[in-house]
Write a protein that holds these residues in place. Sequence first.
Motif, mmCIF file in Angstrom:
data_model
loop_
_atom_site.group_PDB
_atom_site.id
_atom_site.type_symbol
_atom_site.label_atom_id
_atom_site.label_comp_id
_atom_site.label_asym_id
_atom_site.label_seq_id
_atom_site.Cartn_x
_atom_site.Cartn_y
_atom_site.Cartn_z
ATOM 1 N N LEU A 83 0.822 -1.204 0.000
ATOM 2 C CA LEU A 83 0.000 0.000 0.000
ATOM 3 C C LEU A 83 0.863 1.264 0.000
ATOM 4 C CD1 LEU A 83 -2.797 1.325 0.241
ATOM 5 C CD2 LEU A 83 -2.597 1.108 2.729
ATOM 6 N N ALA A 84 1.887 1.295 0.845
ATOM 7 C CA ALA A 84 2.777 2.457 0.894
ATOM 8 C C ALA A 84 3.511 2.639 -0.431
ATOM 9 C CB ALA A 84 3.782 2.290 2.038
ATOM 10 N N GLY A 85 3.947 1.537 -1.046
ATOM 11 C CA GLY A 85 4.613 1.624 -2.332
ATOM 12 C C GLY A 85 3.721 2.214 -3.404
ATOM 13 N N LEU A 86 2.470 1.787 -3.438
ATOM 14 C CA LEU A 86 1.515 2.304 -4.420
ATOM 15 C C LEU A 86 1.250 3.787 -4.217
ATOM 16 C CD1 LEU A 86 -1.059 -0.625 -4.542
ATOM 17 C CD2 LEU A 86 0.225 0.278 -6.500
ATOM 18 N N LEU A 87 1.045 4.186 -2.966
ATOM 19 C CA LEU A 87 0.747 5.595 -2.686
ATOM 20 C C LEU A 87 1.941 6.494 -3.013
ATOM 21 C CD1 LEU A 87 -1.261 5.247 0.647
ATOM 22 C CD2 LEU A 87 -2.151 5.814 -1.625
ATOM 23 N N GLY A 88 3.147 5.997 -2.777
ATOM 24 C CA GLY A 88 4.337 6.761 -3.161
ATOM 25 C C GLY A 88 4.407 6.961 -4.671
ATOM 26 N N ALA A 89 4.068 5.920 -5.431
ATOM 27 C CA ALA A 89 4.080 6.012 -6.890
ATOM 28 C C ALA A 89 3.000 6.960 -7.393
ATOM 29 C CB ALA A 89 3.883 4.621 -7.495
ATOM 30 N N ILE A 90 1.806 6.874 -6.809
ATOM 31 C CA ILE A 90 0.713 7.753 -7.219
ATOM 32 C C ILE A 90 1.067 9.216 -6.942
ATOM 33 C CG2 ILE A 90 -1.665 8.438 -6.692
ATOM 34 C CD1 ILE A 90 -2.280 5.466 -6.232
ATOM 35 N N GLY A 111 10.182 2.321 -7.609
ATOM 36 C CA GLY A 111 10.765 3.104 -6.533
ATOM 37 C C GLY A 111 9.923 3.040 -5.268
ATOM 38 N N GLY A 112 8.586 3.121 -5.427
ATOM 39 C CA GLY A 112 7.697 3.045 -4.283
ATOM 40 C C GLY A 112 7.807 1.716 -3.559
ATOM 41 N N LEU A 113 7.780 0.616 -4.309
ATOM 42 C CA LEU A 113 7.901 -0.711 -3.693
ATOM 43 C C LEU A 113 9.254 -0.882 -3.006
ATOM 44 C CD1 LEU A 113 6.308 -2.994 -6.446
ATOM 45 C CD2 LEU A 113 5.316 -2.389 -4.230
#
Length: 330
Positions: A83-90, A111-113
């Motif tokens: 979830l954190a990886g996805l939100l960082g990418a968005i 990068g987010g993952l």
Amino acid sequence: MELALVLLVVVIALTFDYTNGFHDAANAIATSVSTRALTPHAALVLAAVMNFVGALLGTGVAETIGSGIIDAPLGSAGLVVVLAGLLGAIAWNLITWWKGLPSSSSHALIGGLTGAGVASAATVHWSVILDKVAIPMIASPLVGFLIAYVVMVGVLWVVRNAAPGRTTRRFRLAQTVSAAAMALGHGLQDAQKTMGVIVLALVAGGLQSDYEIPLWVKLAAASAISLGTYSGGWRIMRTLGRRVIELDPARGFVAESVAAGVLYSTAFVLHAPISTTHTITSAIMGVGATKRLSAVRWGVARTIGAAWVLTIPAAGCVAALLYLVFSLFM
């Protein structure tokens, strides 16, 4: 609790897929619209349809994302990492879209993952990131630039004695095919990345034991990126279509064709999640350099290059920070 987290991650993943579509719509249609080969509406419809078809043609890139970047822990901890990886990418997608910069949604996701994985002390497969991400990130733009330059030189030699008006009309028609090919490659590459993240969440949540891509995941990801593409990405389209270089139909056709070829080869042969943005931008620069090197607006190119370099660490830092915040409530 875990089921609710899985559902949340799936929704956020499809949201990322949607932002990927409108962020990267310009990849497929900017050159065709700027040369007036296609109207904006026709180009968006074509790109959306071909994105959907391309998303269903393979799973190699999805498997690299799902199992090759990080080993997310099982249970809620692993789901929070995803979830954190996805939100960082968005977050990075929205920032670069607002600024009109054609950065890479693919590298934002990776990068987010990676950032969330490091923050959570999960296993990060640095060798895979080197082989499948870092090397292709450098190689694909160089290859796109060089091949586009060489092919454009050959095309100019072939049509050197042809009537300019008739030649322009023919290349405008040919751009319909090259734009479709580029959109197909975009779906083949980028929709698969969302599929891989969803499967990663399903495995972390205990709903799936392997990394095979279910049919419903393929259809959901294909639909989300197609809807996003149809929404358009006009800010980035202006950058790719006109600010890098003023394109003519012949150069637009060659740039799209070369970029599509690079996307297909890396997806089917290397299973490498390369950036469609990097590939088409470098191809546009390659065909533009055949006019003269000064025809390419290198100041704009440097700005784009800076966004490329910043994408993975920026998305990673945002994701790591979000993971640390989320972990306070775990």
